[in-house]
Design an enzyme around this catalytic site. Structure first.
Site, PDB file in Angstrom:
ATOM      1  N   LYS A   1     -23.828 -19.129 -26.857  1.00 19.25           N
ATOM      2  CA  LYS A   1     -25.258 -18.788 -26.750  1.00 19.25           C
ATOM      3  C   LYS A   1     -25.610 -17.636 -27.686  1.00 19.25           C
ATOM      4  O   LYS A   1     -26.612 -17.692 -28.383  1.00 19.25           O
ATOM      5  CB  LYS A   1     -25.613 -18.382 -25.302  1.00 19.25           C
ATOM      6  CG  LYS A   1     -25.400 -19.487 -24.281  1.00 19.25           C
ATOM      7  CD  LYS A   1     -25.922 -19.115 -22.898  1.00 19.25           C
ATOM      8  CE  LYS A   1     -25.216 -17.939 -22.256  1.00 19.25           C
ATOM      9  NZ  LYS A   1     -23.784 -18.172 -21.937  1.00 19.25           N
TER      10      LYS A   1
ATOM     11  N   ARG B   1     -29.608 -16.445 -14.327  1.00 17.06           N
ATOM     12  CA  ARG B   1     -28.263 -16.901 -13.970  1.00 17.06           C
ATOM     13  C   ARG B   1     -28.203 -17.347 -12.517  1.00 17.06           C
ATOM     14  O   ARG B   1     -27.149 -17.773 -12.061  1.00 17.06           O
ATOM     15  CB  ARG B   1     -27.277 -15.761 -14.175  1.00 17.06           C
ATOM     16  CG  ARG B   1     -26.569 -15.803 -15.536  1.00 17.06           C
ATOM     17  CD  ARG B   1     -25.698 -14.574 -15.591  1.00 17.06           C
ATOM     18  NE  ARG B   1     -24.559 -14.683 -16.448  1.00 17.06           N
ATOM     19  CZ  ARG B   1     -24.493 -14.189 -17.678  1.00 17.06           C
ATOM     20  NH1 ARG B   1     -25.546 -13.648 -18.220  1.00 17.06           N
ATOM     21  NH2 ARG B   1     -23.374 -14.262 -18.368  1.00 17.06           N
TER      22      ARG B   1
ATOM     23  N   ARG C   1     -11.878 -13.989 -28.263  1.00 18.70           N
ATOM     24  CA  ARG C   1     -13.089 -13.381 -28.820  1.00 18.70           C
ATOM     25  C   ARG C   1     -12.888 -11.887 -29.049  1.00 18.70           C
ATOM     26  O   ARG C   1     -12.288 -11.190 -28.247  1.00 18.70           O
ATOM     27  CB  ARG C   1     -14.252 -13.601 -27.844  1.00 18.70           C
ATOM     28  CG  ARG C   1     -15.560 -13.023 -28.341  1.00 18.70           C
ATOM     29  CD  ARG C   1     -16.734 -13.652 -27.667  1.00 18.70           C
ATOM     30  NE  ARG C   1     -16.889 -13.226 -26.288  1.00 18.70           N
ATOM     31  CZ  ARG C   1     -17.939 -13.560 -25.536  1.00 18.70           C
ATOM     32  NH1 ARG C   1     -18.882 -14.331 -26.036  1.00 18.70           N
ATOM     33  NH2 ARG C   1     -18.013 -13.147 -24.289  1.00 18.70           N
TER      34      ARG C   1
ATOM     35  N   ARG D   1     -13.913  -7.394 -25.108  1.00 22.23           N
ATOM     36  CA  ARG D   1     -14.701  -7.026 -23.928  1.00 22.23           C
ATOM     37  C   ARG D   1     -13.801  -7.056 -22.697  1.00 22.23           C
ATOM     38  O   ARG D   1     -12.962  -7.943 -22.565  1.00 22.23           O
ATOM     39  CB  ARG D   1     -15.842  -8.043 -23.739  1.00 22.23           C
ATOM     40  CG  ARG D   1     -17.068  -7.727 -24.547  1.00 22.23           C
ATOM     41  CD  ARG D   1     -18.085  -8.841 -24.541  1.00 22.23           C
ATOM     42  NE  ARG D   1     -18.415  -9.399 -23.220  1.00 22.23           N
ATOM     43  CZ  ARG D   1     -19.416 -10.270 -23.012  1.00 22.23           C
ATOM     44  NH1 ARG D   1     -20.181 -10.653 -24.032  1.00 22.23           N
ATOM     45  NH2 ARG D   1     -19.652 -10.750 -21.820  1.00 22.23           N
TER      46      ARG D   1
ATOM     47  N   ARG E   1     -15.551 -15.373 -14.137  1.00 27.34           N
ATOM     48  CA  ARG E   1     -16.862 -15.682 -14.730  1.00 27.34           C
ATOM     49  C   ARG E   1     -17.145 -17.180 -14.706  1.00 27.34           C
ATOM     50  O   ARG E   1     -18.270 -17.610 -14.482  1.00 27.34           O
ATOM     51  CB  ARG E   1     -16.936 -15.167 -16.164  1.00 27.34           C
ATOM     52  CG  ARG E   1     -17.099 -13.663 -16.238  1.00 27.34           C
ATOM     53  CD  ARG E   1     -16.720 -13.139 -17.582  1.00 27.34           C
ATOM     54  NE  ARG E   1     -17.716 -13.397 -18.602  1.00 27.34           N
ATOM     55  CZ  ARG E   1     -17.479 -13.394 -19.910  1.00 27.34           C
ATOM     56  NH1 ARG E   1     -16.250 -13.160 -20.352  1.00 27.34           N
ATOM     57  NH2 ARG E   1     -18.438 -13.613 -20.767  1.00 27.34           N
TER      58      ARG E   1
HETATM   59  P1  AMP Z   1     -23.072 -11.957 -21.005  1.00 32.05           P
HETATM   60  O1  AMP Z   1     -23.041 -11.002 -22.145  1.00 32.05           O
HETATM   61  O2  AMP Z   1     -24.342 -12.769 -20.954  1.00 32.05           O
HETATM   62  O3  AMP Z   1     -21.831 -12.817 -20.931  1.00 32.05           O
HETATM   63  O4  AMP Z   1     -23.093 -11.077 -19.672  1.00 32.05           O
HETATM   64  C1  AMP Z   1     -22.011 -10.217 -19.354  1.00 32.05           C
HETATM   65  C2  AMP Z   1     -22.074  -9.803 -17.897  1.00 32.05           C
HETATM   66  O5  AMP Z   1     -23.312  -9.117 -17.645  1.00 32.05           O
HETATM   67  C3  AMP Z   1     -22.077 -10.947 -16.884  1.00 32.05           C
HETATM   68  O6  AMP Z   1     -20.758 -11.417 -16.596  1.00 32.05           O
HETATM   69  C4  AMP Z   1     -22.722 -10.270 -15.680  1.00 32.05           C
HETATM   70  O7  AMP Z   1     -21.813  -9.389 -15.041  1.00 32.05           O
HETATM   71  C5  AMP Z   1     -23.788  -9.409 -16.337  1.00 32.05           C
HETATM   72  N1  AMP Z   1     -25.069 -10.154 -16.495  1.00 32.05           N
HETATM   73  C6  AMP Z   1     -25.695 -10.494 -17.649  1.00 32.05           C
HETATM   74  N2  AMP Z   1     -26.825 -11.177 -17.401  1.00 32.05           N
HETATM   75  C7  AMP Z   1     -26.911 -11.268 -16.048  1.00 32.05           C
HETATM   76  C8  AMP Z   1     -27.841 -11.899 -15.165  1.00 32.05           C
HETATM   77  N3  AMP Z   1     -28.912 -12.564 -15.626  1.00 32.05           N
HETATM   78  N4  AMP Z   1     -27.596 -11.797 -13.832  1.00 32.05           N
HETATM   79  C9  AMP Z   1     -26.542 -11.110 -13.349  1.00 32.05           C
HETATM   80  N5  AMP Z   1     -25.615 -10.538 -14.119  1.00 32.05           N
HETATM   81  C10 AMP Z   1     -25.793 -10.609 -15.465  1.00 32.05           C
END
Ligand code: AMP
Length: 216
Positions: free
Chosen positions: A13, A88, A127, A159, A170
């Site tokens: 994404k 989410r 990654r 990360r 996740r």
């Molecule tokens: P991402 O960079 O989108 O993979 O997000 C990394 C982490 O941020 C996720 O595993 C969640 O812990 C948190 N996070 C990001 N977006 C959301 C969301 N919309 N709702 C809840 N947690 C989020």
């Protein structure tokens, strides 16, 4: 044009969002980036989010809804936006709909990038990120110099939530809490599914075919 990028962690994404942002001039709103920035700046939001994120769990809905409401009210979203990593959960999607209804707007399209689990685990565990936002993969997209960003010479890092225990978490969280959004948006007839196992440029071409229908 208001769009959402949906898909499991590691579907690509963020990579596609960068290209969409440039091509369609849409602001790229990544809730993961917003949360990481808050963690780096030691804000109270960052402190609240940190432990959930490092375990690979979702940050509570009420925090995310506040973040997104605030972000969508900014001037750069007036002509449209692209959400990456939000919603989410179903409550987050309902909240988004309420926020948009208040300003007479809708979500035009939800681009669902689909990739199987085995491929996602390979992608996430290899990654590597740079603080400038560029991402690499140790095998599929390595930097020219080991662990150094091609764009800004920054030192690459992994990360916390790209380590194996958090990856498994996740993916489980995605299946339980986020996957139901596929039916949610399909029933609203705005879901468009893209095969995310193809090469990066081909995926972008497929996304363009979808978005060109909405871009005026
Ligand atoms: P991402 O960079 O989108 O993979 O997000 C990394 C982490 O941020 C996720 O595993 C969640 O812990 C948190 N996070 C990001 N977006 C959301 C969301 N919309 N709702 C809840 N947690 C989020």
């Amino acid at each position: 044009m208001n769009i959402i990028l949906l898909g499991p962690p590691g579907a690509g994404k963020g990579t596609q969002a960068k290209q969409i942002q440039e091509f369609y001039k849409l602001p790229h709103i990544s809730t993961g980036d917003i949360l990481r920035e808050n963690i780096n700046n030691n804000t109270s939001l960052g402190l609240k989010a940190k432990s959930y994120m490092s375990r690979g769990e979702l940050v509570p809905d009420e925090l995310l809804i506040t973040i997104i409401k605030d972000r969508l009210s900014k001037k750069d979203c007036e002509k449209g936006f692209m959400l990456d990593g939000y919603p989410r959960t179903i409550p987050q999607a309902d909240a988004l709909q309420m926020i948009l209804t208040e300003s007479g707007e809708i979500v035009d399209a939800v681009v669902n990038i689909s990739v199987d689990d085995e491929e996602l685990i390979k992608r996430l565990s290899g990654r590597r990120m740079c603080k400038c936002g560029t991402s690499y993969h140790v095998m599929f997209n390595p930097p020219e110099k080991e662990d150094i960003c091609n764009t800004c010479n920054g030192k690459l890092y992994q990360r916390d939530d790209d380590r194996s225990e958090a990856i498994r978490n996740r993916l489980n969280v995605y299946k339980k809490q986020t996957q139901p959004l596929i039916n949610y948006y399909d029933s609203k007839k705005i879901l468009r599914t893209i095969d995310g196992s193809k090469e990066i440029p081909q995926i972008f071409e497929d996304i363009k075919k979808v978005l060109d229908e909405y871009d005026q």
